[in-house]
Design a protein around this motif. Sequence first.
Motif, PDB file in Angstrom:
ATOM      1  N   CYS A 172      33.334  37.692  41.882  1.00 13.98           N
ATOM      2  CA  CYS A 172      34.038  38.762  42.585  1.00 13.98           C
ATOM      3  C   CYS A 172      35.054  38.145  43.539  1.00 13.98           C
ATOM      4  O   CYS A 172      34.685  37.328  44.396  1.00 13.98           O
ATOM      5  N   GLU A 173      36.314  38.529  43.391  1.00 10.40           N
ATOM      6  CA  GLU A 173      37.369  37.991  44.252  1.00 10.40           C
ATOM      7  C   GLU A 173      37.079  38.268  45.721  1.00 10.40           C
ATOM      8  O   GLU A 173      37.425  37.469  46.593  1.00 10.40           O
ATOM      9  N   SER A 174      36.434  39.394  46.008  1.00 10.57           N
ATOM     10  CA  SER A 174      36.151  39.782  47.388  1.00 10.57           C
ATOM     11  C   SER A 174      35.060  38.930  48.022  1.00 10.57           C
ATOM     12  O   SER A 174      34.918  38.897  49.244  1.00 10.57           O
ATOM     13  N   GLY A 175      34.288  38.255  47.190  1.00 12.52           N
ATOM     14  CA  GLY A 175      33.150  37.486  47.699  1.00 12.52           C
ATOM     15  C   GLY A 175      31.943  38.353  47.986  1.00 12.52           C
ATOM     16  O   GLY A 175      30.917  37.858  48.468  1.00 12.52           O
ATOM     17  N   SER A 176      32.032  39.644  47.672  1.00  2.00           N
ATOM     18  CA  SER A 176      30.935  40.581  47.926  1.00  2.00           C
ATOM     19  C   SER A 176      30.243  40.914  46.610  1.00  2.00           C
ATOM     20  O   SER A 176      30.889  41.392  45.666  1.00  2.00           O
TER      21      SER A 176
END
Length: 296
Positions: free
Chosen positions: A282-286
Amino acid sequence: STDEAIELNWKKSDEPCVPSLGKAWLYNGVRGVDSSVTLYFTPEVNAEGDDSLPGALSGIEVDYYGYIEENLIGSYFSEKRTSKDGIYHSAAITFRDSETEDLCSVSSTTMKRNAEEKYLAIIRPNVANEEIPMRDSTVSLTDNWKKGSCIPTMGNHWMKDVNGGKNLTYNAADTVPLVPMYDSYGNFVAIFFFATDRKQNWADTCTYTTEECIEALNFWDIGPGLTEANEGRFYMCNNACGKCDFTGSGSTPGMYTTMHWYFKDYKTITCASSNKGLDPYCESGSYPKDFEWVEE
């Protein structure tokens, strides 16, 4: 093409041609629970010499036997149908715009196509009419679908709620039962249909790798499925980013079955910037849950 289909044991059905999908072809010529997919093609052009053309793939339809989300009948699932093996409902996607083309006409085969043109895939044409653009930057996708995780060999997953669009409730009955995927360049490369219970025909004792079990796949993916709970390595929320808790599965304990179709060599699909190896990124890191896979 229809030439390739013949080589792979698909046979043209005697069912009437469907203008929004094309001509039906069935695996081994049989519609039933052991062959739960119909491939649709534009008509072959039976002309002399170099003017003869095979039909082109124009749609894929998956027959769901057993449990489905009843509220999606008439939109994403067809009305009740019957085969030699009993009652089923179908979900379909077409790769042509049937509002501008008659997929039963030879003109849909002979029409010259510019490789740069961006055609839409359409889920359940003439019913749900859910458009899937060829690029992930298209407004109709970004405004209505939620981008999920990127998984190597699959791509970036996008999901949609039938009522809330990109605002997902993660309720099985409210989730569009088809997930489009895009590569790191933004190109549409794959889809998967999903069901909220087991659709393979194998026995509970199957180990998923024996010949008997593989023959019982009926085109659904091999493996035990994806759990509804965010547990273990394979769970439905692996395809999402951020907070995700699926509910409402049609099975106990909750288990989801998937059927992937690729339009690009899956070995070439990577996740740019991922530091997760083969795991979802996930690009968001979430992530739906913190999980670090350790080989036993």
